[in-house]
Design an enzyme around this catalytic site. Sequence first.
Site, mmCIF file in Angstrom:
data_model
loop_
_atom_site.group_PDB
_atom_site.id
_atom_site.type_symbol
_atom_site.label_atom_id
_atom_site.label_comp_id
_atom_site.label_asym_id
_atom_site.label_seq_id
_atom_site.Cartn_x
_atom_site.Cartn_y
_atom_site.Cartn_z
ATOM 1 N N HIS A 1 0.829 -1.199 0.000
ATOM 2 C CA HIS A 1 0.000 0.000 0.000
ATOM 3 C C HIS A 1 0.870 1.259 0.000
ATOM 4 O O HIS A 1 1.564 1.525 0.977
ATOM 5 C CB HIS A 1 -0.894 -0.032 1.244
ATOM 6 N N GLU B 1 1.295 -0.634 -5.155
ATOM 7 C CA GLU B 1 0.212 0.306 -5.487
ATOM 8 C C GLU B 1 0.696 1.677 -5.937
ATOM 9 O O GLU B 1 1.688 2.188 -5.419
ATOM 10 C CB GLU B 1 -0.689 0.493 -4.258
ATOM 11 N N HIS C 1 -1.089 10.283 -3.228
ATOM 12 C CA HIS C 1 -2.393 9.832 -2.740
ATOM 13 C C HIS C 1 -3.496 10.868 -2.862
ATOM 14 O O HIS C 1 -4.640 10.543 -3.151
ATOM 15 C CB HIS C 1 -2.283 9.381 -1.272
HETATM 16 O O1 G3P Z 1 -6.899 1.854 -2.901
HETATM 17 C C1 G3P Z 1 -7.094 1.012 -1.837
HETATM 18 C C2 G3P Z 1 -6.357 1.545 -0.680
HETATM 19 O O2 G3P Z 1 -5.239 2.234 -1.138
HETATM 20 C C3 G3P Z 1 -7.163 2.401 0.226
HETATM 21 O O3 G3P Z 1 -7.461 3.613 -0.303
HETATM 22 O O4 G3P Z 1 -7.420 5.951 0.403
HETATM 23 O O5 G3P Z 1 -5.356 4.586 0.726
HETATM 24 O O6 G3P Z 1 -6.109 5.186 -1.564
HETATM 25 P P1 G3P Z 1 -6.532 4.887 -0.169
HETATM 26 CA CA CA Z 2 -5.217 3.664 -3.051
#
Ligand code: G3P
Ligand code: CA
Length: 327
Positions: free
Chosen positions: A33, A60, A75
């Site tokens: 993440h 990601e 982000h």
């Molecule tokens: O995209 C899934 C995960 O990354 C959760 O969302 O807000 O961290 O982009 P966010």
């Molecule tokens: Ca995300």
Amino acid sequence: MKLKLLFLIFSIFLSCSKKESMRLKNTKIIIAHRGASGYLPEHTLAAKAMAHAMNADFIEQDLVLSKDNIPMVIHDIYLDDVTDVSEIFPDKKRNDGRFYVIDFTFDELKKLAVFERFDPKTGKQIYANRFPKGKGSFRLHSLQEEIELIQGLNKSTGKNSGIYPEIKTPEFHKKEGKNISEIVLQILADYGYKTKKDKCILQCFDAKELKRIRKELTSELFLVQLMEFPEETAQLAYFASYADGIGPWYKQILNKKIHGKWTFTTLVSDAHKLGLQVHPYTFRADQLDDFYSFDELLHTFLIDANVDGVFTDFPDLGVTFLQQFNQ
Ligand code: G3P
Ligand code: CA
């Protein structure tokens, strides 16, 4: 003789079901993440290289367009909670006091230093025990730069880490006169990510946009519909009409603890019945909420709730957990 035969059939059954359960476990994925963001500032190339070294299955990328239409890996649509933008370009803030990625060219964005995430009002870093804010030397980068890093590392290490890009706030981009999805799909195709066989999963919170990506932009990529609100669980069949998986907030899967054991909502089994994979977010070893340990958290979701993968800031711990469970 009959007893021997029965024993043989029973042994074959046991060995097949064991193999089947191993196969299922081995298909589960660990998604880094924002990279190995538990250890290095999120969405820096350093955090991505670390996630690759930790054997994350997927890494990601959250994507926001620059003024000159370059998808930047960041982000938020804002810059002021991970960079020094307020010092470098103090005059470029909007009336709401925020600095927007979309107001800066790629060359301008490259002038900014990137820090561990912090509260722009207080300057205090969000996760106190992570990489110290203000230390090190990190820059923003584009989707292309990150793909070249990951594909380069795949070549030099012989691994095959995938990418997991997210189209951020398509409605906001549209209001700014930009079509982020078309730009991103073209770049993905240029780098060889075109179908479900390629190691790329495309995600979005905006259901209208993800459906448009499948139906109008005719993408053949593996698509994941992100979810955040309880009422969205009633839309699973609709999501299955264009997506291959869902990415729920992990609390949408949890029900309550009875006699020390967690029970679950029907979200995972309902999704599986519709052929949807389930990749909940976000698992953090330094934010355990109702769990005693990170291993308990991972076991509860990956094994007990039977999800197909997890987004985690600590990909090394996720990879080790699955390896140990499969031994
Ligand atoms: O995209 C899934 C995960 O990354 C959760 O969302 O807000 O961290 O982009 P966010
Ligand atoms: Ca995300």
